[in-house]
Design a protein around this motif. Sequence first.
Motif, mmCIF file in Angstrom:
data_model
loop_
_atom_site.group_PDB
_atom_site.id
_atom_site.type_symbol
_atom_site.label_atom_id
_atom_site.label_comp_id
_atom_site.label_asym_id
_atom_site.label_seq_id
_atom_site.Cartn_x
_atom_site.Cartn_y
_atom_site.Cartn_z
ATOM 1 N N GLU A 41 21.138 8.742 3.208
ATOM 2 C CA GLU A 41 19.784 8.404 3.636
ATOM 3 C C GLU A 41 18.834 9.534 3.269
ATOM 4 N N PRO A 42 17.639 9.218 2.743
ATOM 5 C CA PRO A 42 16.704 10.285 2.368
ATOM 6 C C PRO A 42 16.305 11.096 3.589
ATOM 7 N N PRO A 43 15.956 12.362 3.381
ATOM 8 C CA PRO A 43 15.540 13.209 4.509
ATOM 9 C C PRO A 43 14.378 12.591 5.276
ATOM 10 N N ARG A 44 14.282 13.016 6.542
ATOM 11 C CA ARG A 44 13.280 12.416 7.419
ATOM 12 C C ARG A 44 11.866 12.653 6.897
ATOM 13 N N HIS A 45 11.572 13.846 6.394
ATOM 14 C CA HIS A 45 10.197 14.118 5.955
ATOM 15 C C HIS A 45 9.812 13.270 4.748
ATOM 16 N N ILE A 46 10.805 12.937 3.911
ATOM 17 C CA ILE A 46 10.511 12.061 2.768
ATOM 18 C C ILE A 46 10.208 10.646 3.247
ATOM 19 N N ARG A 47 10.976 10.182 4.228
ATOM 20 C CA ARG A 47 10.716 8.843 4.771
ATOM 21 C C ARG A 47 9.337 8.780 5.425
ATOM 22 N N VAL A 48 8.968 9.846 6.124
ATOM 23 C CA VAL A 48 7.653 9.867 6.763
ATOM 24 C C VAL A 48 6.544 9.796 5.714
ATOM 25 N N ARG A 49 6.696 10.524 4.626
ATOM 26 C CA ARG A 49 5.676 10.505 3.576
ATOM 27 C C ARG A 49 5.592 9.140 2.908
ATOM 28 N N LEU A 50 6.749 8.519 2.696
ATOM 29 C CA LEU A 50 6.740 7.174 2.098
ATOM 30 C C LEU A 50 6.048 6.173 3.014
ATOM 31 N N ILE A 51 6.329 6.280 4.306
ATOM 32 C CA ILE A 51 5.694 5.366 5.262
ATOM 33 C C ILE A 51 4.180 5.559 5.256
ATOM 34 N N LEU A 52 3.735 6.812 5.235
ATOM 35 C CA LEU A 52 2.303 7.082 5.215
ATOM 36 C C LEU A 52 1.655 6.581 3.924
ATOM 37 N N ALA A 53 2.375 6.703 2.807
ATOM 38 C CA ALA A 53 1.835 6.215 1.537
ATOM 39 C C ALA A 53 1.670 4.694 1.564
ATOM 40 N N VAL A 54 2.682 3.999 2.080
ATOM 41 C CA VAL A 54 2.595 2.537 2.181
ATOM 42 C C VAL A 54 1.489 2.136 3.151
ATOM 43 N N ALA A 55 1.395 2.854 4.270
ATOM 44 C CA ALA A 55 0.359 2.547 5.250
ATOM 45 C C ALA A 55 -1.041 2.743 4.662
ATOM 46 N N THR A 56 -1.221 3.767 3.840
ATOM 47 C CA THR A 56 -2.524 4.004 3.214
ATOM 48 C C THR A 56 -2.901 2.856 2.281
ATOM 49 N N LEU A 57 -1.935 2.399 1.474
ATOM 50 C CA LEU A 57 -2.193 1.277 0.569
ATOM 51 C C LEU A 57 -2.542 0.010 1.348
ATOM 52 N N LEU A 58 -1.775 -0.256 2.402
ATOM 53 C CA LEU A 58 -2.046 -1.448 3.203
ATOM 54 C C LEU A 58 -3.361 -1.319 3.957
ATOM 55 N N ALA A 59 -3.743 -0.098 4.326
ATOM 56 C CA ALA A 59 -5.022 0.105 4.998
ATOM 57 C C ALA A 59 -6.188 -0.263 4.078
ATOM 58 N N VAL A 60 -6.070 0.073 2.805
ATOM 59 C CA VAL A 60 -7.109 -0.309 1.839
ATOM 60 C C VAL A 60 -7.226 -1.837 1.761
ATOM 61 N N LEU A 61 -6.068 -2.511 1.664
ATOM 62 C CA LEU A 61 -6.075 -3.981 1.611
ATOM 63 C C LEU A 61 -6.617 -4.566 2.905
ATOM 64 N N ALA A 62 -6.280 -3.940 4.033
ATOM 65 C CA ALA A 62 -6.762 -4.436 5.321
ATOM 66 C C ALA A 62 -8.281 -4.331 5.417
ATOM 67 N N ILE A 63 -8.848 -3.261 4.885
ATOM 68 C CA ILE A 63 -10.308 -3.097 4.914
ATOM 69 C C ILE A 63 -10.986 -4.226 4.141
ATOM 70 N N PHE A 64 -10.467 -4.538 2.961
ATOM 71 C CA PHE A 64 -11.047 -5.635 2.175
ATOM 72 C C PHE A 64 -10.862 -6.975 2.889
ATOM 73 N N ALA A 65 -9.696 -7.192 3.504
ATOM 74 C CA ALA A 65 -9.446 -8.455 4.200
ATOM 75 C C ALA A 65 -10.348 -8.609 5.421
ATOM 76 N N ILE A 66 -10.523 -7.542 6.169
ATOM 77 C CA ILE A 66 -11.405 -7.586 7.346
ATOM 78 C C ILE A 66 -12.839 -7.868 6.917
ATOM 79 N N TRP A 67 -13.265 -7.233 5.834
ATOM 80 C CA TRP A 67 -14.629 -7.462 5.343
ATOM 81 C C TRP A 67 -14.825 -8.923 4.945
ATOM 82 N N ALA A 68 -13.911 -9.455 4.149
ATOM 83 C CA ALA A 68 -14.052 -10.838 3.687
ATOM 84 C C ALA A 68 -14.011 -11.812 4.861
ATOM 85 N N ASN A 69 -13.139 -11.557 5.821
ATOM 86 C CA ASN A 69 -13.030 -12.440 6.974
ATOM 87 C C ASN A 69 -14.305 -12.423 7.810
ATOM 88 N N ARG A 70 -14.841 -11.229 8.050
ATOM 89 C CA ARG A 70 -16.066 -11.130 8.853
ATOM 90 C C ARG A 70 -17.282 -11.655 8.107
#
Length: 444
Positions: A9-38
């Motif tokens: 299993e990859p080290p914990r700090h690597i998993r944390v960074r990967l999670i944050l990277a995925v969360a950042t990408l999804l946050a960008v998509l969420a901003i566009f989705a919230i805007w279009a919905n509103r």
Amino acid sequence: MAPDPSPPEPPRHIRVRLILAVATLLAVLAIFAIWANRQLLNPTNWSRTSTALLQKETIRTALSAYLIDQLYANVNVSAELESGLPNQLAPLAGPLSGALHSVAEQGAERALATPVVQSIWKKANYAADQTLVTIVNGGGSRVQIHGGTVSLNLRQIVADLAQRLGLPPGTAKKLPASVASLKVVTSSQLGLVRNLAKALHALAVWLTILVLALYAWAVFLAREHRRRTLMWVGLSLMFSGLLVLVARKIGQAQLVSAITSDASIEPAANDAYSVATSLLVQVAGGALIIGIPVILSAWFAGPARRALAARRFLAPHFREHPGMAYWITAGLLALLFIWGPISATRDPWSMLLLAVLAFVGTHVLRGQIAGEFPDAEAISMRASIHEYAHALGEKISRARVEVAPTASYGHSKAAEIERFAALHDRGAISDEEYAAAKRELLSG
């Protein structure tokens, strides 16, 4: 033969960074989705944006030309003028009608800037979007999914313009019901639009939940580095907002040039894009604003000297008055909700979520302060400021000693030793620092 062991299993700090990277990408998509919905599925936001569009001169110019063309296409303006003129002036109706066309466009543009006409425009846009929302929600007694169209009906504005141009009073009644009716969605598209709109609404909700869950997971996995991870969460939110703002700017240059081949309407297209994406700026700005207190809270719980001094100052007060920390948090939340810089601070459910997170963070921070300084004595604000100023003065003095040259042309070692001795006598440097500087000079 023993099976191959599973990959480590990859080290914990690597998993944390990967999670944050995925969360950042999804946050960008969420901003566009919230805007279009509103923007699309909120009649109030839609009508507010459309009114802002009409307040742009370039938009009014283009719309006035369209409305006057609709008036002339559906009403025999020459005949109407002739009916209102004396018999001897009736032959002038034709030339007057032609001359009136260009004047009418200027008059229509001025009329579109008046509060009365803008109110009609706002109500028409609200009604059109409310029809779309009703369809998305399954229709109703007046709107069926298999029939009709969603249209922006501007007939009342055309009738108002006919009256302002001085045409006979009965002219407005002769306008057909379909005049200046802009089709937003046709009947054959209603099913598809309904499905896409419902998917957009679900996307805005679930992406937001998923981003928050990923941030919480990253903080949970970080363990001894949770404070630093929390700071990265705030930075991730701010980066997501900035990335959306940059994408909006780039999109304006690309999209406007792609859809406008006529340079004369490019200013109107730019204004339309700016107004239509103004709500996107608000949503992205919300991510920026939320990220700031997250970063500040992580810093306040960290080892920085100022944060440490602030926690030491608060420790005895929190110990003597256990509810003080929560009252301070409640006061800050009240100020934030009264200010209302973002939509989340005006929505009841978002306000509840922010309040819960703020009080949970306050509870954790209060426990940290109590554990760090269990016996700290109360100190006045004046004494605290004096202590901070004294520490800052010592820091500046030490910095000057560090950057000062230990040897230079025109200065002997004896002169340098005398200088350090003078600093030592004034208390600017400690005994250890003076001894270390002297040894360094002598070892030269």
